[in-house]
Design a protein around this motif. Structure first.
Motif, short mmCIF file in Angstrom:
data_model
loop_
_atom_site.label_atom_id
_atom_site.label_comp_id
_atom_site.label_asym_id
_atom_site.label_seq_id
_atom_site.Cartn_x
_atom_site.Cartn_y
_atom_site.Cartn_z
N LEU A 61 55.99 -21.15 -0.49
CA LEU A 61 57.41 -20.82 -0.62
C LEU A 61 57.89 -20.02 0.60
CD1 LEU A 61 60.06 -20.59 -2.27
CD2 LEU A 61 59.06 -18.57 -3.37
N LEU A 62 57.10 -19.04 1.02
CA LEU A 62 57.46 -18.24 2.20
C LEU A 62 57.55 -19.11 3.46
CD1 LEU A 62 55.43 -14.93 1.73
CD2 LEU A 62 57.85 -15.36 1.25
N GLN A 63 56.59 -20.05 3.60
CA GLN A 63 56.63 -20.96 4.75
C GLN A 63 57.89 -21.82 4.73
OE1 GLN A 63 52.97 -23.17 4.45
NE2 GLN A 63 51.73 -21.52 5.31
N ASP A 64 58.24 -22.31 3.54
CA ASP A 64 59.47 -23.12 3.42
C ASP A 64 60.69 -22.30 3.82
OD1 ASP A 64 58.05 -25.31 2.55
OD2 ASP A 64 58.59 -25.08 0.43
N LEU A 65 60.75 -21.06 3.37
CA LEU A 65 61.88 -20.20 3.73
C LEU A 65 61.96 -19.95 5.23
CD1 LEU A 65 61.78 -17.60 0.82
CD2 LEU A 65 63.52 -19.34 1.23
N GLU A 66 60.81 -19.74 5.85
CA GLU A 66 60.77 -19.55 7.30
C GLU A 66 61.32 -20.78 8.03
OE1 GLU A 66 56.91 -18.34 8.72
OE2 GLU A 66 56.84 -16.68 7.28
N HIS A 67 60.93 -21.98 7.57
CA HIS A 67 61.40 -23.22 8.19
C HIS A 67 62.92 -23.37 8.01
CE1 HIS A 67 57.10 -24.52 8.03
NE2 HIS A 67 57.43 -24.90 9.24
N ILE A 68 63.41 -23.05 6.85
CA ILE A 68 64.85 -23.18 6.57
C ILE A 68 65.62 -22.19 7.43
CG2 ILE A 68 66.64 -22.79 4.83
CD1 ILE A 68 64.51 -23.85 2.76
N GLU A 69 65.19 -20.92 7.43
CA GLU A 69 65.91 -19.89 8.16
C GLU A 69 65.84 -20.07 9.68
OE1 GLU A 69 64.38 -16.24 6.57
OE2 GLU A 69 65.60 -16.43 4.75
N SER A 70 64.81 -20.73 10.17
CA SER A 70 64.69 -20.95 11.61
C SER A 70 65.41 -22.22 12.07
CB SER A 70 63.22 -21.02 12.01
OG SER A 70 62.62 -22.19 11.47
N GLY A 71 66.04 -22.93 11.12
CA GLY A 71 66.78 -24.13 11.47
C GLY A 71 65.94 -25.37 11.60
N GLN A 72 64.69 -25.33 11.16
CA GLN A 72 63.81 -26.49 11.27
C GLN A 72 64.04 -27.51 10.17
OE1 GLN A 72 59.74 -25.18 11.56
NE2 GLN A 72 60.18 -23.78 13.22
N VAL A 73 64.82 -27.14 9.16
CA VAL A 73 65.14 -28.06 8.07
C VAL A 73 66.63 -28.36 8.15
CG1 VAL A 73 65.19 -28.35 5.56
CG2 VAL A 73 63.31 -27.10 6.62
N PRO A 74 67.01 -29.63 8.31
CA PRO A 74 68.44 -29.95 8.42
C PRO A 74 69.16 -29.70 7.09
CG PRO A 74 67.13 -31.95 8.32
CD PRO A 74 66.16 -30.79 8.40
N ILE A 75 70.40 -29.27 7.21
CA ILE A 75 71.22 -29.04 6.02
C ILE A 75 71.66 -30.40 5.48
CG2 ILE A 75 73.38 -28.05 5.17
CD1 ILE A 75 73.05 -25.92 7.37
N PRO A 76 71.45 -30.65 4.19
CA PRO A 76 71.83 -31.95 3.62
C PRO A 76 73.34 -32.15 3.66
CG PRO A 76 70.59 -30.62 2.02
CD PRO A 76 70.85 -29.77 3.21
N ASN A 77 73.75 -33.39 3.78
CA ASN A 77 75.16 -33.74 3.77
C ASN A 77 75.52 -34.18 2.35
OD1 ASN A 77 77.75 -34.40 4.44
ND2 ASN A 77 77.23 -36.30 5.49
N TYR A 78 75.85 -33.22 1.51
CA TYR A 78 76.17 -33.53 0.12
C TYR A 78 77.51 -34.23 0.02
CZ TYR A 78 72.39 -30.35 -1.06
OH TYR A 78 71.17 -29.75 -1.16
N LYS A 79 77.57 -35.20 -0.86
CA LYS A 79 78.82 -35.90 -1.10
C LYS A 79 79.60 -35.15 -2.16
CE LYS A 79 77.06 -40.31 0.30
NZ LYS A 79 76.94 -41.70 0.06
N SER A 80 80.89 -35.21 -2.06
CA SER A 80 81.75 -34.56 -3.04
C SER A 80 81.61 -35.26 -4.38
CB SER A 80 83.20 -34.60 -2.58
OG SER A 80 84.03 -34.10 -3.58
N THR A 81 81.86 -34.53 -5.44
CA THR A 81 81.79 -35.11 -6.78
C THR A 81 83.16 -35.51 -7.30
OG1 THR A 81 81.93 -32.92 -7.76
CG2 THR A 81 79.72 -33.83 -7.38
N MET A 82 84.17 -35.49 -6.43
CA MET A 82 85.51 -35.88 -6.88
C MET A 82 85.49 -37.36 -7.27
SD MET A 82 87.97 -33.74 -4.34
CE MET A 82 89.42 -33.95 -5.31
N SER A 83 86.24 -37.70 -8.30
CA SER A 83 86.13 -39.02 -8.91
C SER A 83 86.81 -40.15 -8.13
CB SER A 83 86.70 -38.97 -10.33
OG SER A 83 88.07 -38.62 -10.28
N ASN A 84 87.71 -39.85 -7.21
CA ASN A 84 88.42 -40.94 -6.53
C ASN A 84 87.64 -41.54 -5.36
OD1 ASN A 84 88.68 -39.07 -4.52
ND2 ASN A 84 90.90 -38.95 -4.57
N GLY A 85 86.49 -40.99 -5.05
CA GLY A 85 85.66 -41.55 -4.00
C GLY A 85 86.01 -41.05 -2.61
N ARG A 86 87.18 -40.44 -2.44
CA ARG A 86 87.57 -39.94 -1.12
C ARG A 86 87.11 -38.51 -0.94
NH1 ARG A 86 93.64 -41.84 -0.97
NH2 ARG A 86 93.79 -40.07 0.41
N GLY A 87 86.89 -37.82 -2.02
CA GLY A 87 86.26 -36.52 -2.08
C GLY A 87 86.68 -35.48 -1.07
#
Length: 101
Positions: A61-87
């Motif tokens: 868990l600590l290693q994962d946090l280090e990777h996230i905080e150092s920018g080694q893990v890309p931030i996911p591109n979450y899609k909006s949950t709005m219902s019309n699809g344009r979100g």
């Protein structure tokens, strides 16, 4: 994303159920680093894991946090949950036109 050593250490450790992970999180909050016999207490709270297994899980868990905080893990591109699809575009347009009075 993850280094090969991190990946191999994960695959060599036992599997964790979502329930065990939740119990692990709660136990970490309850038994901090100054608690005597911390890993024994966490293992008992999780159930089915040894003190060595929960300590290793914590180290991963600590290693994962280090990777996230150092920018080694890309931030996911979450899609909006709005219902019309344009979100996101619609949400941004609405926020831009919102006036607080």
């Amino acid at each position: 994303m993850a280094s090969s050593s991190l990946t191999s250490s994960r695959s060599s450790s036992s599997s964790w159920t979502p329930k065990q992970n939740k119990q692990f999180e709660k136990a970490l909050a309850l038994y901090d680093k100054d608690t005597p016999d911390r890993w024994q207490n966490v293992a008992k709270a999780v159930g089915g894991k040894s003190p060595e297994e929960v300590k290793r899980h914590y180290e991963i868990l600590l290693q994962d946090l280090e990777h996230i905080e150092s920018g080694q893990v890309p931030i996911p591109n979450y899609k909006s949950t709005m219902s019309n699809g344009r979100g996101y575009a619609d949400e941004q347009r609405l926020l831009k036109n919102l006036r607080l009075q």
